[in-house]
Enzyme design. Structure first.
Site, PDB file in Angstrom:
ATOM      1  NE  ARG A  49       7.247 -17.045 -46.316  1.00 57.90           N
ATOM      2  CZ  ARG A  49       7.442 -16.913 -47.635  1.00 57.90           C
ATOM      3  NH1 ARG A  49       6.439 -16.847 -48.495  1.00 57.90           N
ATOM      4  NH2 ARG A  49       8.665 -16.820 -48.110  1.00 57.90           N
ATOM      5  N   GLY A  50       7.854 -13.243 -46.523  1.00 60.81           N
ATOM      6  CA  GLY A  50       8.708 -12.877 -47.651  1.00 60.81           C
ATOM      7  C   GLY A  50       9.042 -11.401 -47.512  1.00 60.81           C
ATOM      8  CB  ALA A  51      12.274  -9.587 -47.433  1.00 60.95           C
ATOM      9  NE  ARG A  86       9.326 -12.637 -39.838  1.00 65.78           N
ATOM     10  CZ  ARG A  86       9.514 -13.599 -40.751  1.00 65.78           C
ATOM     11  NH1 ARG A  86       8.822 -13.596 -41.866  1.00 65.78           N
ATOM     12  NH2 ARG A  86      10.406 -14.540 -40.539  1.00 65.78           N
ATOM     13  CD  GLN A 187       9.274 -20.594 -44.484  1.00 67.71           C
ATOM     14  OE1 GLN A 187       9.834 -21.664 -44.267  1.00 67.71           O
ATOM     15  NE2 GLN A 187       9.423 -19.551 -43.682  1.00 67.71           N
ATOM     16  CG  ASP A 228      14.582 -12.282 -45.438  1.00 67.28           C
ATOM     17  OD1 ASP A 228      14.782 -13.322 -46.089  1.00 67.28           O
ATOM     18  OD2 ASP A 228      13.464 -11.946 -45.016  1.00 67.28           O
ATOM     19  CG  ASN A 238      17.445 -16.185 -48.115  1.00 72.41           C
ATOM     20  OD1 ASN A 238      16.430 -15.465 -48.115  1.00 72.41           O
ATOM     21  ND2 ASN A 238      17.474 -17.353 -48.726  1.00 72.41           N
ATOM     22  CE  LYS A 239      12.969 -18.419 -43.539  1.00 72.69           C
ATOM     23  NZ  LYS A 239      12.645 -17.869 -42.198  1.00 72.69           N
TER      24      LYS A 239
HETATM   25  O1  MRU Z   1      10.537 -16.213 -42.860  1.00 72.41           O
HETATM   26  P1  MRU Z   1      10.123 -15.920 -44.285  1.00 72.41           P
HETATM   27  O2  MRU Z   1       9.300 -16.989 -44.897  1.00 72.41           O
HETATM   28  O3  MRU Z   1       9.518 -14.545 -44.436  1.00 72.41           O
HETATM   29  O4  MRU Z   1      11.515 -15.896 -45.053  1.00 72.41           O
HETATM   30  C1  MRU Z   1      11.534 -15.598 -46.427  1.00 72.41           C
HETATM   31  C2  MRU Z   1      12.873 -15.714 -47.034  1.00 72.41           C
HETATM   32  O5  MRU Z   1      13.850 -16.010 -46.372  1.00 72.41           O
HETATM   33  C3  MRU Z   1      12.983 -15.369 -48.470  1.00 72.41           C
HETATM   34  O6  MRU Z   1      14.028 -16.077 -49.053  1.00 72.41           O
HETATM   35  C4  MRU Z   1      13.265 -13.875 -48.602  1.00 72.41           C
HETATM   36  O7  MRU Z   1      12.346 -13.122 -47.880  1.00 72.41           O
HETATM   37  C5  MRU Z   1      13.263 -13.440 -50.008  1.00 72.41           C
HETATM   38  S1  MRU Z   1      11.620 -13.525 -50.648  1.00 72.41           S
HETATM   39  C6  MRU Z   1      11.475 -12.786 -52.089  1.00 72.41           C
END
Ligand code: MRU
Length: 344
Positions: A49-51, A86, A187, A228, A238-239
């Site tokens: 996970r993480g963009a 995603r 997370q 993201d 973002n999240k």
């Molecule tokens: O759903 P996730 O855990 O993939 O979401 C991640 C985030 O929202 C992060 O803040 C974002 O991807 C930046 S990570 C460098």
């Protein structure tokens, strides 16, 4: 393919493995991922996970299949399947575009593998650049609040927001971190806490609903989050929970920074209104699941809303920390993000 060893992804002798993030921090299990279907499942269940990291994992998966001899049509189909794994993280579709464009000439297979390797190598450098630029903003002793996980588990390098925090810590600034646990998938509580502990960065874990009260008490000096997708007007997806933090920070006059590489910029989005928000399964909100098993505390049929991301308007953001440097509101209003995306 080049060998590489990241916190959440390794490649050795052409074999790709992911650290299963859905089981952290109590179980550290590496999974060999050999098929596009297995990678799709890993991305959609947030084992990876993480963009930035989902983009790199998907790209390297296509490279694995290219080296395994899959034909051109099969590889193009793999790119399109992974592209939509995603929807909010634009890094993923940006990376799939790079791969698709690389498949030209008689040596397209080698070019495709090299493009995937370059995306991963570049991300390490982009994280380092953001870390340097962002750490320069931070004064000694700051108490920084962060949300979700934006570190080595979310990128190929040191991370985005956590990368900035890490560099400030390594520079001896004596910072400390408030870690939002980040419901529903935790997370922050599971991953950021694990990463900061390993780095020796002092942190305190809080539930998401404590952040505003800490700000009101004067216990938060700065908020830094990742992204993201960033629209050209500076709006940031973002999240889920990021927007609420930005509103609270704005009310209390606390600087609110977003750290992201240029691969998170979307020149096709004029504003946050154009960003698709991923909707996820109801059970993620009715309870939790993880290495300790599943727990459902709500009625099993409770109606649920579960948007995985929210949009923070540019008016609530004070700094955009990119690999190209730190931009303020005036620069963003003067179209700095569109130019950064074009230069990339
Ligand atoms: O759903 P996730 O855990 O993939 O979401 C991640 C985030 O929202 C992060 O803040 C974002 O991807 C930046 S990570 C460098």
């Amino acid at each position: 393919m080049r060998d590489r060893r990241g916190l959440g992804l390794t490649v050795a002798a052409g074999r790709l493995e992911l650290l299963d993030q859905s089981r952290l921090p109590h179980v550290e299990q590496w999974l060999a991922i050999e098929t596009v279907g297995a990678m799709l499942e890993a991305i959609q269940t947030l084992r990876v996970r993480g963009a930035p990291l989902i983009a790199i994992a998907a790209a390297l998966m296509v490279a694995v299949r290219a080296e395994a001899g899959d034909d051109r049509d099969t590889l193009i189909e793999a790119i399109e399947i992974l592209r939509s794994a995603r929807p909010t993280a634009v890094n993923l579709s940006n990376a799939m575009d790079v791969l698709r464009r690389s498949m030209i000439g008689s040596d397209w297979r080698r070019a495709l593998v090299e493009a995937a390797d370059d995306l991963a190598d570049d991300d390490v450098a982009l994280c380092n650049a953001m870390g340097e630029h962002g750490a320069a903003l931070i004064a000694g002793g700051e108490r920084i609040l962060t949300h979700c996980n934006t570190g080595g588990l979310a990128t190929a390098g040191i991370g985005t927001a956590v990368g900035v925090i890490r560099r400030a810590h390594e520079q001896g600034k004596g910072i400390s971190v408030w870690v939002d646990e980040t419901r529903p998938l935790l997370q922050g509580g599971r991953l950021t806490a694990w990463e900061l502990a390993a780095l020796g960065v002092p942190y305190t874990l809080i539930t998401d609903n404590m952040a505003a009260a800490l700000m009101a008490r004067g216990e938060v000096d700065r908020v830094i989050v990742g992204a993201d997708r960033i629209a050209v007007n500076g709006d940031v997806a973002n999240k889920i929970g990021t927007y609420g933090l930005a509103v609270a920070a704005h009310y209390h006059g606390i600087p609110f920074a977003v750290a992201a590489p240029h691969t998170t910029l979307d020149p096709a989005c004029a504003s946050g209104a154009d960003i698709e928000i991923e909707q996820r399964a109801a059970d993620e909100v009715r309870g939790v699941s993880g290495s300790a098993g599943d727990l459902c505390w709500a009625p099993t049929d409770a109606p649920v809303a579960n948007p995985a991301f929210d949009v923070t308007p540019a008016a609530l953001i004070t700094h955009w920390i990119l690999d190209a440097g730190v931009f303020d509101r005036a620069a963003v209003a003067a179209d700095a993000l569109r130019e950064a995306a074009q230069r990339a």
